[in-house]
Design an enzyme around this catalytic site. Structure first.
Site, PDB file in Angstrom:
ATOM      1  CD  GLU A  86     -14.095   4.591   0.847  1.00 18.02           C
ATOM      2  OE1 GLU A  86     -14.921   4.278   1.695  1.00 18.02           O
ATOM      3  OE2 GLU A  86     -13.726   3.831  -0.059  1.00 18.02           O
ATOM      4  CE  LYS A 142      -1.823   1.195  -5.159  1.00 20.28           C
ATOM      5  NZ  LYS A 142      -0.786   1.426  -4.129  1.00 20.28           N
TER       6      LYS A 142
END
Ligand SMILES: Cc1cc2nc3c(=O)[nH]c(=O)nc-3n(C[C@H](O)[C@H](O)[C@H](O)COP(=O)(O)OP(=O)(O)OC[C@H]3O[C@@H](n4cnc5c(N)ncnc54)[C@H](O)[C@@H]3O)c2cc1C
Ligand code: SF4
Lengths: 748, 339
Positions: free
Chosen positions: A714, A710
């Protein structure tokens, strides 16, 4: 079809950075470190007014200074593309991009107005100090508060950014009817990216009109097409090579003005030119915008949400409508039938803001998750309980299923690890010595995306593999994970694999951003390796008397320089023999990874986190210490726990900065950022960071990307600021809605 | 950055003579402040007079009256870690260690620390007006961004602060600055070394044209463990003080004997208020007494839009610091928890 990986030796295991040694010994070359025998140096002169016209530029003294070769201004710059769309790069928001030295107009303070080129950096800097620019200043506005009334919904949406969804139900009505209500207004300050490596471009003049460009960016192909479009050059004539990037955080997504200036000067002077920005000039381009938000939550006494209203106003420039996702998170994270989310912009006389690590998410969730904390107090429901009560199993903004969502497990594991059950929810109830202790938590979410990306794999008879992709490693560990994937595909050692990145002659990649690189480039490398494996396997079967004859590809393993029958490893062919049988000494394949259109229609992908923070507050003196952080992250498959942890820790540290320290201070009288150096622009230092624990929660997801990844760049920053603000509330009973939460605000 | 000539001075007399001869010349020691300012085009010296090889300016030695003399070229680290300083003037060690970073402290000199310039944003940015940088152009910090600016002793011409930590201790320790110039040598009491901005903010100190700092002399003192340096700032290390307090107390049983304290981050010079100190003398050490002294120090304080909080913060910091000093529990500079 998901790929069939070989046995995983390196993937999933902690591995040190393959480029670590080169980086700490100086072997890794950054854009300002490439050189050429005919290198000239450019130094930028920046405007001192925020808006107006340049009435004159006196360059005589600069031109007369020793070593100065040329001074470029709007008056003498060479012709470049006329149409503004020619300056639009791959990730440009709607509008008219800033064009350096285009005309006499000044549109923001710090705008480049001249480039002095000289034989040495020092001569250029000296020359720049002699350039005299006069202006006819005009009234400017840089204060978001005074433009709030003129905020507008951007008429044109920025591609790749989901606008807020249409309202669901009747949020204002449901709010009015709600027995429990919380509402508040939240500020987030300007922040500048400040990667350690300043923006720099070295253009090597190769003769015959060919340019070799070393430019600090997060996407060499984006830089290349910008240069070729703006200067009317063939792509074959512009090669961009940026093997290392000293931190990007989004500041290298769009071409910055030093690229334009260096190329312009090189073309005009027909020699190599380098332009490096100084630290203070790093405050004259992209930044995280100043944002004001209001959040209103209506709920039942048991905490069930009845209404969500989340609105934001973000500053942008006069010339572009920069957009990031600020408010959608609230509608994605929680189940609620009445939801109204809006995002507006306000025009200011500044440069266009841009993406900074998890653009919009830490800002939006600071507001949303502070409001949820407030609701927990208003209803007397535990903050985790409240979130579980309003948990949603599908994305109500998009009306789609989540490709996977282990947020529930994040809450559970994180709370357990942190010791959340020991928490006395009463504010000001925990104290040690003079310090009040506060425990706060928040949820985090970030989009998990995959982008079309290509990669090449080349295996040679000596059992060495090279994998290559144009993408950048901006410090996240891309070199390392691609090396791991390549090594595992053939059962090789990490040392036998070379990864090449950051070169426009390599296979296609979009800019490195959005946390999509591991999933996208990782899948592309996996596919390219598989294609090579297939070829190799065919050759192996062709060998006379091949022990693999009749075997199926999925019944063999690649290990130790051989291809062996998995069930009977004594039946094998070596890589060298297989190549010999095929009459080749190298095998190569280039493959493109595409996100699955069907899965994208059906599912939305998000990385999630639950972050827990302990603060200690000396209330009398306003001093806050973040003494403990536990972050439980669900991010699909973790390719390398070591580099993954570094990413999350880095994000958390930045979140500490965002919550407590980081802020570029604008002087609205001058329309100028004032604390443009790292002595006065504060980011966390070692003393600000104590125990940080990162836990990766198991999450299996092959819809989000074929390799189950994934992305992690961030998520670490996303919920941190909110959790800290909530912890400060728990410690002090004071709800501070204005970041950064500095001493004065704790006292106030 | 401008072009300049460079001279390596052979002795103090030569350095002083050359400095006196050319008002645009600058003395350079560690360079940690001057070089930055040159890169920003704030300082544009015609000439750099390098004093780093001058003989005899690095020594840290006893003085005749039982105090200690610190040579102007002794590095901040050498001073902070000197056994005699650690033993007799732990307050000085503490203030130095509260400042900058090890790398900077290794390079920075004692003289340079005294003469470092303000960190006012505008002063550092030649793209803006600033009376201190260019007299007569105005003070944009007034009405502009003034979070780090002065609340005491400022003027309508300048509200800058002196950024040093070390100097706050030197003020509390009543040091004397030894200087050497064309007119010979003299000693300047620390309280008279830095000046308030008044109508000449371009002048930070009362040094005369061409005078070189040769040493800082510390009188003997008997604060013992009853001292502290409390520095409040925007992060836990590597940031200038928003407000700081250096305090030393000679305890007389549970009463206060001689007490000295000075504030950093609030004025154009380290701020000492002998009247406030006198209020404490002979009194028992108590929070009320400290608060009264703090009140007195801040009686004339004026806040601006972003720095008004410093007044209350300074009041509380004084009370806390005097409490730490009286209790003999100085603030640690490594453990960031405030006692
Ligand atoms: C990022 C950063 C953070 C910092 N943080 C702190 C902090 O937290 N606390 C703090 O107190 N300080 C801090 N400092 C400032 C540091 O203490 C000073 O820069 C240093 O003390 C200056 O000493 P120097 O020898 O390098 O001086 P130089 O840069 O060489 O000189 C500074 C000035 O002093 C003059 N000068 C030097 N020596 C003499 C002399 N003997 N006689 C006459 N004039 C002289 C020079 O002409 C020049 O004008 C920081 C500095 C930086 C760059
Ligand atoms: S406070 Fe002083 S140094 Fe700052 S701008 Fe005003 S005059 Fe200049």
């Amino acid at each position: 079809m998901p790929p069939i990986p070989n046995a995983e030796t390196h993937v999933g295991s902690p591995r040190s950075r393959v480029d670590g040694r080169a980086k700490v010994t100086g072997g890794a070359r950054y854009s300002a470190e490439f050189t050429a025998p005919d290198l000239a140096h450019g130094y930028v002169v920046n405007s001192t007014v925020a808006k107006g016209r340049i009435t004159g530029i006196d360059t005589a003294a600069a031109l007369a200074a020793p070593g100065v070769l040329a001074v470029f201004t709007h008056e003498n710059r060479p012709r470049t593309a006329w149409f503004s769309y020619k300056y639009q790069d791959e990730v440009a928001p709607p509008g008219t991009p800033f064009r350096p030295l285009y005309d006499d107009k000044v549109v923001y303070s710090g705008q480049p107005v001249a480039l002095v080129v000289a034989e040495s950096f020092d001569a250029a800097r000296h020359g720049a100090s002699l350039v005299r620019v006069s202006y006819q200043a005009e009234a400017h506005e840089t204060d978001l508060t005074s433009r709030m009334g003129e905020a507008y919904e951007p008429p044109k949406k920025r591609s790749g950014i989901s606008p807020p969804p249409k309202p669901r139900g009747d949020a204002p009505g449901a709010y009015a009817d709600s027995p429990v209500k919380v509402s508040g207004g939240y500020w987030a300050a300007y922040e500048h990216h400040n990667p350690m490596e300043p923006h720099a471009t070295t253009v090597v003049w190769e003769g015959g009109g060919k340019l070799l460009v070393h430019d600090k960016n997060q996407g060499v192909l984006n830089a290349q097409s910008y240069v070729s479009s703006v200067f009317g050059l063939g792509k074959d004539d512009v090669r961009v090579v940026t093997p290392f990037v000293g931190g990007g955080f989004g500041s290298g997504l769009r071409p910055q003005y030093q690229l334009f200036l260096a190329v312009m000067a090189a073309l005009e002077l027909r020699r190599s030119v380098r332009v490096v920005l100084t630290r203070d000039q790093m405050f004259t381009h992209v930044y995280r915008p100043n944002t004001f938000q209001t959040v209103k939550l209506g709920a039942n006494p048991d905490g069930t949400l009845r209404s969500i209203q989340h609105h934001s106003v973000t500053g942008t420039s006069q010339f572009e409508d920069y957009q990031e996702v600020v408010v959608n998170w609230t509608g994605t994270l929680y189940h609620c039938d009445n939801v109204e989310l809006t995002q507006k912009l306000a025009k200011l006389d500044t440069y266009t803001p841009g993406d900074m690590r998890a653009p919009g998410a830490p800002t939006g969730l600071f507001a949303a998750e502070s409001a949820m904390d407030e609701l927990a107090y208003a209803t007397g429901v535990d903050p985790i309980e409240l979130r579980l009560k309003n948990y949603t199993e599908h994305d109500e903004n998009e009306g789609k299923q989540f490709s996977s969502k282990e947020l529930r497990a994040c809450y559970e594991v994180g709370a357990e690890r942190f010791g959340w059950s020991e928490r006395n929810p009463e504010p000001r109830s925990m104290r040690e010595g003079r310090e009040l202790i506060g425990w706060g938590m928040a949820s985090g979410a970030w989009e998990a995306q995959m982008m079309k990306t290509s990669a090449r794999a080349v295996l040679t008879a000596d059992g060495k593999l090279e994998v290559a992709c144009a993408t950048a490693d901006i410090g996240t560990g891309t070199y390392t994970i691609l090396t791991q994937i390549g090594a595992d595909a053939f059962g090789l050692r990490m040392e036998d694999v070379t990864t090449r990145l950051g070169d426009t002659t390599l296979p296609y990649s979009p800019v490195e951003g959005g946390s999509w690189t591991a999933a996208s480039a990782g899948t592309a490398v996996q596919l390219a390796c598989e294609a090579v494996r297939e070829k190799l396997f065919k050759h192996a079967q062709k060998a006379s008397g091949s022990p693999l004859a009749g075997a199926k590809l999925d019944a063999v393993s690649f290990a130790g320089g051989r291809i062996e029958v998995t069930a009977d490893p004594d039946r094998f062919v070596t890589i060298a023999d297989a190549m010999r049988a095929g009459g080749v000494d190298r095998l190569e394949a280039e493959e493109t990874a595409n996100p699955s259109k069907i899965d994208q229609l059906r599912y939305t992908g998000y990385t999630h986190s639950a972050i827990f923070v302990e603060v200690r507050v000396d209330e009398e003196l306003g001093v806050v210490r973040v003494t403990r952080v536990v972050d439980a992250v669900a991010a699909g498959k973790i390719l390398n726990p070591k580099t993954a942890r570094s990413q999350v820790v880095g994000g958390i540290v930045w979140g500490i900065g965002m919550a407590l320290e980081e802020e570029t201070l604008p002087d609205h009288n001058l329309g100028r950022f004032m604390n443009h150096n790292l002595a006065e622009y504060h980011v966390p230092v070692a003393a600000d960071v104590q125990g940080i624990e990162v836990i990766f929660v198991d999450e299996h997801d092959t819809k989000v990307s074929p390799i189950g990844v994934k992305g992690l760049g961030e998520i670490g920053i996303v919920g941190t600021a909110a959790a800290i603000a909530n912890a400060i509330y728990h410690a002090t009973g004071k709800r501070i809605r204005d970041m950064p939460i500095t001493i004065d605000k704790v006292l106030g | 950055m401008n072009r300049f000539s460079y001279l390596r001075a052979g002795d103090v007399a030569e350095a002083a003579r050359e400095a006196a001869a050319d008002p645009a010349a600058r003395v350079i020691a560690g360079g940690t402040n001057l070089i930055d300012l040159m890169k920003y085009d704030v300082e544009r010296p015609s000439r750099l007079i390098d004093i780093t090889r001058l003989p005899g300016l690095r020594a840290i030695e006893e003085t005749a009256d039982g105090g200690l003399s610190i040579g102007a070229l002794a590095s901040n680290t050498e001073v902070a870690r000197h056994p005699e300083v650690e033993r007799r003037y732990p307050l000085l060690s503490s203030t130095i260690l509260a400042g900058a970073t090890p790398q900077l402290r290794n390079a920075a000199s004692t003289g340079g620390n005294l003469l470092q310039r303000t960190r006012c944003y505008y002063f550092y940015d030649p793209g803006t007006p600033c009376n201190k940088r260019e007299p007569g152009t105005g003070c944009p910090a007034i009405g502009g961004v003034n979070r780090i600016h002065a609340v005491l002793g400022a003027s309508e011409h300048c509200i800058a602060t002196h950024p040093s930590d070390m100097c706050v201790a030197l003020a509390a320790l009543e040091a004397v600055v030894r200087v050497s110039g064309a007119d010979g040598e003299r000693g300047i009491p620390f309280a008279d070394f830095h000046r308030l901005p008044g109508d000449a903010p371009e002048r930070d100190t009362n040094l005369r044209q061409g005078e070189i700092v040769t040493a800082v002399e510390l009188p003997p003192n008997s604060f013992g463990q009853h001292h502290t340096y409390l520095k409040l700032r925007d992060r836990h290390s590597y940031a200038f003080a928003l407000v700081s307090v250096a305090a030393g107390i000679e305890m007389d049983g549970d009463r206060i004997g001689r007490v000295r304290f000075a504030l950093g981050g609030v004025a154009h010079k380290p701020w000492r208020d002998p009247e406030a100190e006198a209020l404490l003398q002979g009194r028992p050490a108590s929070a009320e007494g400290f608060a009264a002294a703090a009140e007195h120090v801040l009686r004339g304080a004026i806040g601006h839009k972003h720095n008004a909080f410093k007044i209350e913060l300074a009041r509380r910091a004084i009370v806390r610091a005097l409490g730490q000093a009286a209790a003999g529990t100085p603030q640690s500079q490594t453990d960031k928890r405030i006692q």
